[in-house]
Design an enzyme around this catalytic site. Sequence first.
Site, PDB file in Angstrom:
ATOM      1  N   LYS A 116       0.881  -1.178   0.000  1.00 25.67           N
ATOM      2  CA  LYS A 116       0.000   0.000   0.000  1.00 25.67           C
ATOM      3  C   LYS A 116       0.913   1.220   0.000  1.00 25.67           C
ATOM      4  CE  LYS A 116      -1.810   3.086   1.966  1.00 25.67           C
ATOM      5  NZ  LYS A 116      -1.643   4.506   1.512  1.00 25.67           N
TER       6      LYS A 116
ATOM      7  N   GLY B 286      -4.090   3.427  -2.429  1.00 27.97           N
ATOM      8  CA  GLY B 286      -5.387   3.875  -1.911  1.00 27.97           C
ATOM      9  C   GLY B 286      -5.171   4.626  -0.616  1.00 27.97           C
TER      10      GLY B 286
ATOM     11  N   GLY C  79      -4.989   5.520   3.303  1.00 29.32           N
ATOM     12  CA  GLY C  79      -4.540   4.747   4.455  1.00 29.32           C
ATOM     13  C   GLY C  79      -5.693   4.185   5.256  1.00 29.32           C
TER      14      GLY C  79
ATOM     15  N   VAL D  47      -7.488   1.338   2.376  1.00 28.30           N
ATOM     16  CA  VAL D  47      -6.679   0.173   1.980  1.00 28.30           C
ATOM     17  C   VAL D  47      -5.713  -0.222   3.108  1.00 28.30           C
ATOM     18  CG1 VAL D  47      -4.971  -0.670   0.317  1.00 28.30           C
ATOM     19  CG2 VAL D  47      -6.886   0.726  -0.463  1.00 28.30           C
ATOM     20  N   GLY D  48      -5.083   0.777   3.716  1.00 20.81           N
ATOM     21  CA  GLY D  48      -4.151   0.480   4.815  1.00 20.81           C
ATOM     22  C   GLY D  48      -4.869  -0.211   5.966  1.00 20.81           C
TER      23      GLY D  48
ATOM     24  N   GLU E 258       8.353   1.711  11.492  1.00 14.82           N
ATOM     25  CA  GLU E 258       9.432   2.697  11.328  1.00 14.82           C
ATOM     26  C   GLU E 258       8.777   4.067  11.374  1.00 14.82           C
ATOM     27  OE1 GLU E 258      12.448   1.977  11.367  1.00 14.82           O
ATOM     28  OE2 GLU E 258      12.633  -0.088  10.684  1.00 14.82           O
TER      29      GLU E 258
ATOM     30  N   CYS F 253      12.975  11.108   8.330  1.00 13.00           N
ATOM     31  CA  CYS F 253      12.799  10.593   9.694  1.00 13.00           C
ATOM     32  C   CYS F 253      14.103  10.691  10.478  1.00 13.00           C
ATOM     33  CB  CYS F 253      12.320   9.152   9.626  1.00 13.00           C
ATOM     34  SG  CYS F 253      13.358   8.127   8.590  1.00 13.00           S
TER      35      CYS F 253
ATOM     36  N   GLU G  73       8.205  16.422  15.932  1.00 10.23           N
ATOM     37  CA  GLU G  73       8.782  16.253  14.595  1.00 10.23           C
ATOM     38  C   GLU G  73       8.135  17.254  13.654  1.00 10.23           C
ATOM     39  OE1 GLU G  73       7.718  12.771  12.194  1.00 10.23           O
ATOM     40  OE2 GLU G  73       9.855  12.445  11.898  1.00 10.23           O
TER      41      GLU G  73
HETATM   42  P1  NAD Z   1       1.639   8.834   7.428  1.00 15.64           P
HETATM   43  O1  NAD Z   1       1.727   8.096   8.703  1.00 15.64           O
HETATM   44  O2  NAD Z   1       0.639   9.902   7.274  1.00 15.64           O
HETATM   45  O3  NAD Z   1       1.334   7.814   6.231  1.00 15.64           O
HETATM   46  C1  NAD Z   1       2.178   6.702   5.970  1.00 15.64           C
HETATM   47  C2  NAD Z   1       1.379   5.658   5.216  1.00 15.64           C
HETATM   48  O4  NAD Z   1       0.359   5.151   6.080  1.00 15.64           O
HETATM   49  C3  NAD Z   1       0.669   6.184   3.973  1.00 15.64           C
HETATM   50  O5  NAD Z   1       0.726   5.206   2.963  1.00 15.64           O
HETATM   51  C4  NAD Z   1      -0.760   6.363   4.470  1.00 15.64           C
HETATM   52  O6  NAD Z   1      -1.722   6.284   3.439  1.00 15.64           O
HETATM   53  C5  NAD Z   1      -0.880   5.185   5.425  1.00 15.64           C
HETATM   54  N1  NAD Z   1      -1.938   5.302   6.432  1.00 15.64           N
HETATM   55  C6  NAD Z   1      -2.526   6.434   6.923  1.00 15.64           C
HETATM   56  N2  NAD Z   1      -3.480   6.112   7.823  1.00 15.64           N
HETATM   57  C7  NAD Z   1      -3.503   4.762   7.910  1.00 15.64           C
HETATM   58  C8  NAD Z   1      -4.276   3.827   8.672  1.00 15.64           C
HETATM   59  N3  NAD Z   1      -5.208   4.227   9.528  1.00 15.64           N
HETATM   60  N4  NAD Z   1      -4.022   2.502   8.508  1.00 15.64           N
HETATM   61  C9  NAD Z   1      -3.058   2.081   7.674  1.00 15.64           C
HETATM   62  N5  NAD Z   1      -2.317   2.907   6.906  1.00 15.64           N
HETATM   63  C10 NAD Z   1      -2.527   4.234   7.024  1.00 15.64           C
HETATM   64  O7  NAD Z   1       3.113   9.325   7.143  1.00 15.64           O
HETATM   65  P2  NAD Z   1       3.611  10.254   5.963  1.00 15.64           P
HETATM   66  O8  NAD Z   1       3.107  11.628   6.252  1.00 15.64           O
HETATM   67  O9  NAD Z   1       3.311   9.619   4.644  1.00 15.64           O
HETATM   68  O10 NAD Z   1       5.213  10.184   6.159  1.00 15.64           O
HETATM   69  C11 NAD Z   1       5.895  11.012   7.042  1.00 15.64           C
HETATM   70  C12 NAD Z   1       6.178  10.287   8.335  1.00 15.64           C
HETATM   71  O11 NAD Z   1       6.879   9.078   8.077  1.00 15.64           O
HETATM   72  C13 NAD Z   1       7.070  11.063   9.275  1.00 15.64           C
HETATM   73  O12 NAD Z   1       6.577  10.989  10.590  1.00 15.64           O
HETATM   74  C14 NAD Z   1       8.410  10.339   9.195  1.00 15.64           C
HETATM   75  O13 NAD Z   1       9.239  10.482  10.303  1.00 15.64           O
HETATM   76  C15 NAD Z   1       7.983   8.944   8.976  1.00 15.64           C
HETATM   77  N6  NAD Z   1       9.058   8.166   8.361  1.00 15.64           N
HETATM   78  C16 NAD Z   1       9.739   7.269   9.124  1.00 15.64           C
HETATM   79  C17 NAD Z   1      10.788   6.546   8.570  1.00 15.64           C
HETATM   80  C18 NAD Z   1      11.531   5.539   9.374  1.00 15.64           C
HETATM   81  O14 NAD Z   1      12.131   4.669   8.784  1.00 15.64           O
HETATM   82  N7  NAD Z   1      11.506   5.587  10.686  1.00 15.64           N
HETATM   83  C19 NAD Z   1      11.153   6.756   7.240  1.00 15.64           C
HETATM   84  C20 NAD Z   1      10.440   7.679   6.485  1.00 15.64           C
HETATM   85  C21 NAD Z   1       9.382   8.379   7.066  1.00 15.64           C
END
Ligand code: NAD
Length: 471
Positions: free
Chosen positions: A168, A199, A201, A204-205, A243, A277, A376
Amino acid sequence: MRTIERIYIDGAFVKPHGEMLDLFDPARGEVFAQVRLADDEDARQAIQAAKRALPLYARTGKAERLELLRNLHDAVLSRAADLEEATILEYGAPVARARWTARYAAESFLHAAKTLEDYSFTCSTGDSEVVMEPVGVAGLITPWNANAGFICSKLAYALAAGCTAVIKPSEMSASQTEIVTEALHSAGAAAGVFNIVTGRGEVVGAELATSPDIAKISFTGSTAVGKAIMKAAADTVKRVTLELGGKSPSLILEDANFEAAVPMAITAGFQNSGQACLAGTRILVPEARLTDVLPLAKAAMAAAKVGDLRDPATAIGPMVSTRQYDRVQRYIRLGIEAGATLVAGGEGHPDGLGGYFVKPTLFADVTNGMSIAREEIFGPVLCILTYRDEDEAVAIANDTDYGLASYVFSSDPIHARAIAARLQTGRVMINGAPHDPLAPFGGYKQSGLGREYGAFGLEAFLEAKAVLGVG
Ligand code: NAD
């Protein structure tokens, strides 16, 4: 306008059933394409395809998996130029970053292949044999700030372990995902071994996180969503690798070469335009040396080039979305209101730039209780904090909910390692921001759960089965 209306299920490109979503060019703040999203029914079909493919794929041997991983590498590498272009347009990455990420995505398959080659799936302990088996169908969820890289690295280790997968990707990265999907398809994996369903989050997530047919979720994204996934996954006791976010400290020790360390610390904070991150966003310096640090920091800020994404010297591109732009502006305001001193940057757009560009910003006189030091921000906004002695430096560094990474600058390797031993972070980087793709990657505390990459990353997709009484 270009539209993307294909997802990938059971070895075929199919039209998803959800609504259309605009994709924005962050450098201009304009819509450049639209993507039709998958719905929960699409997600269920993808899960069933991966479930059907599992029994056969889980029985493949090392040689077959290695061949597949190498083919996947070649396939993604052959599309690196397209991926680079899509990353510039859709994510706003400067060309140097976009080039690195496109190649990193392809190389993930070779890193997993190397890990697989060296890994033994059986061992003995006590009087028993232990067999490491694939955990089952894996749900892989990626963020927008490193979408192609995480699609490839999560898939690479899942496949190396013998799992099938439903991916996803971030819905905001559909153009990068389309290129990666076409490349992966061309590598000739059996139908259903991996499926890619762009899709929302919460649609689909969430289906992946709750489905009884998904055994494992590997998620990269925000801490808030990671917690929601962990709760949703609890009902079916899924294995989860999370992560999540970070607020990483950069400790410049008294014995560091300040002329080198200060610019490196600023660069570590501006990785991926600050949308990383791992970004080192809290720069800790000895109180008595602040007057040495500030001019060096100002010079490093002035040297950080913002703007033309096609210029290989550009270090900082725009924020990915208007939401992210607003978030960064809000934190800059919060920093000012809390009494921190602006060393560089501030609110608004940089001169002559529009879209979602922000001013790279550095605050001094920051204390660790301020929200700019605790939360963050996910943009190019850095803080300088001072410490009186090393105990205080370590205490400030560890005084955070996060624990993904830390950076230590010192001219004495033994000293640097002694400080590293006291830091509660998954990675400690000494005198720079090197990447080691085979070293474990993941966080302490609310930066995550589990580790990716190398043998640790492979084992995240395996279950240990002990066979007793083998004689
Ligand atoms: P996000 O958490 O908003 O979304 C990440 C993914 O999760 C997307 O594909 C989103 O559609 C999905 N998602 C959202 N709600 C969901 C749910 N209820 N169930 C399942 N899936 C769902 O994060 P973002 O804004 O896309 O990315 C930025 C964040 O990612 C920052 O906090 C950053 O620190 C973190 N990040 C961490 C690492 C690491 O390895 N630790 C690496 C890159 C980014």
